[in-house]
Design a protein around this motif. Structure first.
Motif, short mmCIF file in Angstrom:
data_model
loop_
_atom_site.label_atom_id
_atom_site.label_comp_id
_atom_site.label_asym_id
_atom_site.label_seq_id
_atom_site.Cartn_x
_atom_site.Cartn_y
_atom_site.Cartn_z
N GLU A 238 0.84 -1.21 0.00
CA GLU A 238 0.00 0.00 0.00
C GLU A 238 0.86 1.25 0.00
O GLU A 238 0.60 2.21 -0.70
CB GLU A 238 -0.88 0.02 1.26
CG GLU A 238 -2.14 -0.81 1.12
CD GLU A 238 -2.77 -1.08 2.48
OE1 GLU A 238 -2.60 -0.26 3.41
OE2 GLU A 238 -3.39 -2.14 2.62
N ARG A 239 1.88 1.19 0.79
CA ARG A 239 2.76 2.35 0.93
C ARG A 239 3.45 2.68 -0.39
O ARG A 239 3.62 3.84 -0.76
CB ARG A 239 3.82 1.93 1.96
CG ARG A 239 4.58 3.06 2.56
CD ARG A 239 5.30 2.49 3.77
NE ARG A 239 6.22 3.45 4.30
CZ ARG A 239 7.07 3.19 5.29
NH1 ARG A 239 7.09 1.99 5.82
NH2 ARG A 239 7.88 4.11 5.72
N VAL A 240 3.83 1.63 -1.11
CA VAL A 240 4.59 1.82 -2.35
C VAL A 240 3.67 1.89 -3.56
O VAL A 240 4.05 2.39 -4.62
CB VAL A 240 5.59 0.63 -2.48
CG1 VAL A 240 6.40 0.70 -3.74
CG2 VAL A 240 6.51 0.57 -1.28
N GLY A 241 2.45 1.40 -3.39
CA GLY A 241 1.49 1.41 -4.49
C GLY A 241 1.65 0.25 -5.45
O GLY A 241 1.58 0.43 -6.67
N VAL A 242 1.91 -0.95 -4.93
CA VAL A 242 2.00 -2.12 -5.81
C VAL A 242 1.09 -3.23 -5.29
O VAL A 242 0.76 -3.27 -4.10
CB VAL A 242 3.45 -2.66 -5.95
CG1 VAL A 242 4.41 -1.57 -6.42
CG2 VAL A 242 3.95 -3.26 -4.66
N ASP A 243 0.71 -4.14 -6.20
CA ASP A 243 -0.17 -5.26 -5.82
C ASP A 243 0.60 -6.30 -5.01
O ASP A 243 1.77 -6.56 -5.29
CB ASP A 243 -0.73 -5.94 -7.07
CG ASP A 243 -1.80 -5.08 -7.72
OD1 ASP A 243 -2.27 -4.14 -7.06
OD2 ASP A 243 -2.15 -5.35 -8.90
N VAL A 244 -0.10 -6.88 -4.04
CA VAL A 244 0.52 -7.94 -3.25
C VAL A 244 -0.33 -9.21 -3.42
O VAL A 244 -1.54 -9.18 -3.19
CB VAL A 244 0.58 -7.56 -1.76
CG1 VAL A 244 1.18 -8.70 -0.93
CG2 VAL A 244 1.41 -6.30 -1.57
N VAL A 245 0.31 -10.29 -3.85
CA VAL A 245 -0.40 -11.57 -3.96
C VAL A 245 -0.16 -12.33 -2.66
O VAL A 245 0.98 -12.54 -2.26
CB VAL A 245 0.11 -12.38 -5.17
CG1 VAL A 245 -0.52 -13.77 -5.18
CG2 VAL A 245 -0.16 -11.64 -6.46
N ARG A 246 -1.26 -12.71 -2.00
CA ARG A 246 -1.13 -13.40 -0.72
C ARG A 246 -2.24 -14.44 -0.59
O ARG A 246 -3.20 -14.41 -1.34
CB ARG A 246 -1.22 -12.40 0.43
CG ARG A 246 -2.51 -11.58 0.42
CD ARG A 246 -2.53 -10.53 1.49
NE ARG A 246 -2.82 -11.10 2.81
CZ ARG A 246 -3.06 -10.37 3.89
NH1 ARG A 246 -3.03 -9.05 3.81
NH2 ARG A 246 -3.33 -10.94 5.03
N SER A 247 -2.07 -15.33 0.37
CA SER A 247 -3.13 -16.29 0.62
C SER A 247 -3.86 -15.86 1.88
O SER A 247 -3.23 -15.42 2.83
CB SER A 247 -2.52 -17.68 0.80
OG SER A 247 -3.49 -18.51 1.39
N GLU A 248 -5.18 -15.98 1.85
CA GLU A 248 -5.94 -15.59 3.05
C GLU A 248 -5.80 -16.67 4.11
O GLU A 248 -6.07 -16.45 5.27
CB GLU A 248 -7.42 -15.37 2.70
CG GLU A 248 -7.66 -14.17 1.79
CD GLU A 248 -6.99 -12.88 2.28
OE1 GLU A 248 -6.95 -12.66 3.51
OE2 GLU A 248 -6.47 -12.12 1.44
N LYS A 249 -5.36 -17.86 3.66
CA LYS A 249 -5.28 -18.99 4.58
C LYS A 249 -3.93 -19.03 5.28
O LYS A 249 -2.89 -19.08 4.61
CB LYS A 249 -5.45 -20.28 3.77
CG LYS A 249 -6.56 -21.16 4.28
CD LYS A 249 -6.80 -22.43 3.47
CE LYS A 249 -5.61 -23.00 2.80
NZ LYS A 249 -5.66 -23.79 1.69
N GLU A 250 -3.92 -19.00 6.62
CA GLU A 250 -2.65 -19.11 7.33
C GLU A 250 -2.15 -20.54 7.16
O GLU A 250 -2.93 -21.48 7.21
CB GLU A 250 -2.87 -18.77 8.81
CG GLU A 250 -1.57 -18.44 9.51
CD GLU A 250 -1.78 -18.02 10.96
OE1 GLU A 250 -2.80 -17.38 11.25
OE2 GLU A 250 -0.91 -18.37 11.77
N GLY A 251 -0.87 -20.68 6.91
CA GLY A 251 -0.32 -22.02 6.75
C GLY A 251 -0.51 -22.59 5.36
O GLY A 251 -0.31 -23.79 5.14
N ALA A 252 -0.90 -21.76 4.39
CA ALA A 252 -1.04 -22.22 2.99
C ALA A 252 0.34 -22.61 2.47
O ALA A 252 1.36 -22.25 3.06
CB ALA A 252 -1.63 -21.10 2.15
N ASP A 253 0.36 -23.33 1.36
CA ASP A 253 1.64 -23.76 0.80
C ASP A 253 2.38 -22.54 0.22
O ASP A 253 1.89 -21.90 -0.71
CB ASP A 253 1.36 -24.79 -0.31
CG ASP A 253 2.65 -25.30 -0.94
OD1 ASP A 253 3.74 -24.90 -0.45
OD2 ASP A 253 2.57 -26.07 -1.92
#
Ligand SMILES: Nc1nc2c(ncn2[C@@H]2O[C@H](COP(=O)(O)OP(=O)(O)OP(=O)(O)O)[C@@H](O)[C@H]2O)c(=O)[nH]1
Ligand SMILES: [Mg+2]
Length: 386
Positions: A238-253
């Motif tokens: 957010e600070r830098v203005g770029v997209d972040v790909v993440r998993s909503e699931k904790e412990g995902a692969d």
């Protein structure tokens, strides 16, 4: 006596007594003012009293201004200047050696002092021994009476050790897609290292530098170990203005998140994808294998061009062991040396490059968004010499 004279006398006495009382009162006031002027300052003294025209309002503009400038990253020369100032402030080991060398007519004790300084700076025994030999020879030939000449000799020796000939540029070339992969793959950077060295922070700072170079960036939160890790990277995004790909699931692969990030970058035709990973101890074989898997899975899209090992400069020789194991597990292409602002032990730069044959490419100089700089050998050596 006439009654009128008695009355006048009483009035005179009252007037004189009143005058004396008033004079004494003024003195009392002045003395108490002087005392209060010398009382120790309390927190309340720093707070503006009500209705006082505060500087806070005046500062508000300044704050707004600095918040705006935060979005335009600092120039590289500006960063290098700060690197110099910070390293010099930490008291680079070069400065300490120089001060002994400049004593002239060095005794055996002086040489031992130099040797101790070099060893505690993390240069390692081998490099220290050869540097000591070189300095002794040069001191015999040239003498140590001319401070400028002594400085020049030490500077040249340190520069040789840091090796200005190494290619320290990041590989940001768009790779050839792996057969069958879709989209236009981005140059991929994988950030690896043990816990707490500064991987996530470096991903954020680096994205900021890349954005400043007009590159489009996607960040991948492949640290699925802790939910807070993805959150931390998202905040940087957010600070830098770029997209972040993440998993909503904790412990995902983590490998699957890294793959998604590389694929998303390819679909978006972004220039660079930077993937953050969880900190792992080099002696945990399972976790080291996981790193290999992350890399392999990302390479289903295109080869990973840069694997940056993030090392904490303050951990000294322990960092060397980590570097070797990571290098064996995933093939490190560059070192990011963080927390150089908090140590006078810059010798690790020389040791890690020598033992891994991998250049230090970036240095972390603090916790701020602009506290990352490309490693510049000359600037570094000058900073060490103070
Ligand atoms: N002084 C200083 N602090 C730094 C630097 N780089 C990172 N840090 C701080 O080091 C701490 C750890 O940074 P992270 O980026 O969270 O480290 P990490 O490697 O991602 O940690 P894990 O994900 O837990 O393994 C944070 O407080 C950072 O602000 C640096 O160059 N100088
Ligand atoms: Mg992290």
């Amino acid at each position: 006596m006439e009654p009128i004279l008695i009355v006048l006398g009483i009035i005179l006495v009252i007037v004189i007594a009143g005058g004396l009382w008033l004079y004494a009162g003024r003195r009392r006031g002045r003395v108490s003012d002087e005392i209060s002027a010398h009382k120790p300052m309390s927190v309340e003294d720093l707070l503006p009293s009500e209705g006082e025209d505060t500087e806070e309002e005046a500062d508000e503009e300044g704050v707004a201004e600095s918040a705006a400038t935060l979005e335009s990253p600092e120039s590289i020369p500006g960063r290098m200047q700060r690197l110099r100032a910070r390293l010099a402030g930490a008291g680079g080991f070069g400065k300490a050696v120089l001060s002994v060398l400049s004593r002239g007519d060095l005794t055996e004790e002086d040489w031992e002092e130099i040797e101790d300084t070099l060893l505690t700076s993390d240069l390692g025994i081998e490099v220290t021994t050869s540097l000591m030999d070189e300095l002794r020879t040069q001191a015999k030939v040239l003498g140590t009476s001319d401070p400028e000449a002594v400085r020049a000799v030490l500077r040249a020796e340190l520069l040789k050790l840091v090796d200005p000939s190494l290619d320290r540029s990041l590989n940001l070339e768009r790779p050839t897609p792996t057969e069958g992969a879709q989209g236009k793959p981005a140059a991929a950077i994988l950030m690896v290292g043990v816990n707490g060295t500064g991987k996530t922070t470096t991903c954020g700072k680096l994205a900021r530098v890349l954005v400043a170079q007009d590159k489009t960036v996607v960040l991948g939160a492949a640290d699925t170990f802790r939910a807070a890790a993805a959150e931390q990277l998202s905040t940087w995004g957010e600070r830098v203005g770029v997209d972040v790909v993440r998993s909503e699931k904790e412990g995902a692969d983590p490998a699957s998140v890294a793959y998604d990030a590389a694929r998303e970058a390819a679909v978006q035709e972004a220039d660079v994808v930077v993937v953050d990973t969880a900190g792992r101890l080099q002696n945990k074989a399972g976790l080291m294998d996981e790193l290999g898997k992350i890399k392999r899975v990302m390479e289903k899209i295109a080869p990973v061009g840069e694997i940056l090992l993030v090392l904490d400069a303050t951990t000294g020789q322990n960092g060397m062991r980590q570097a070797q194991v990571f290098s064996e597990a995933v093939g490190v292409t560059g070192i990011v040396l963080t927390k150089l602002d908090g140590t006078a032990k810059g010798g690790i730069v020389v040791t890690v490059q020598k033992e891994l044959g991998v250049p230090v490419k970036l240095v972390g100089l603090g916790e701020g968004a602009d506290d990352l700089a490309p490693f510049d050998p000359e600037g570094f050596v000058d900073a060490l010499l103070g």
